[in-house]
Design an enzyme around this catalytic site. Sequence first.
Site, PDB file in Angstrom:
ATOM      1  CD  GLU A 225     -32.281  47.729 -43.263  1.00 15.46           C
ATOM      2  OE1 GLU A 225     -31.657  46.724 -42.894  1.00 15.46           O
ATOM      3  OE2 GLU A 225     -33.532  47.816 -43.197  1.00 15.46           O
TER       4      GLU A 225
ATOM      5  N   GLY B 249     -25.520  42.999 -34.756  1.00 16.54           N
ATOM      6  CA  GLY B 249     -24.491  43.986 -34.453  1.00 16.54           C
ATOM      7  C   GLY B 249     -25.035  45.387 -34.574  1.00 16.54           C
TER       8      GLY B 249
ATOM      9  CG  ASP C 224     -42.145  46.638 -34.114  1.00 17.58           C
ATOM     10  OD1 ASP C 224     -41.978  46.158 -32.985  1.00 17.58           O
ATOM     11  OD2 ASP C 224     -41.944  47.840 -34.384  1.00 17.58           O
TER      12      ASP C 224
END
Length: 161
Positions: free
Chosen positions: A86, A52, A22
Amino acid sequence: MASSSISNSWVYDVFMSFRGEDTRKHFTGHLYTALHRAGVRTFRDSEEVGKGEDISASLMGAIQGSRISLVVFSENYADSIWCLDELLHIMACRETLGQMVFPIFYHVEPSVVRRQTSTFAAAFQKHEATGPDIGTERISWWRTNLQKAANLSGWHLKTDQ
């Protein structure tokens, strides 16, 4: 907020979390360049990071070693399991290490992130359809932490219409 003894251990000033497809070649690319030129030690993943499904130990270390995390929420941020994991680690570091977290809403309304509507709702429908592979508890943590992050003070960058 972290004590001064902890702040001396920061490896990076800023960790950037974003959906590469994005924003990498546009907003986050320009932001990284500006921060780097200003002498701000900034971690930005490479094109190879994120291939991954699990966050690598080195990436977790970069998050933990950063004083500030900038989370760039874009239209397709929630499509990425990598980005959502994350974010979990970033929000945990905020609570445990006193890391500062600033959301940037890039062409997405903060309420879309907070309430997980629109493209975020569609992304979660896909994640929930693969629930056994991902885990319902993990999905619940993603939802909770998206809401927490969207409630933080940050910046809303809109397109001019």
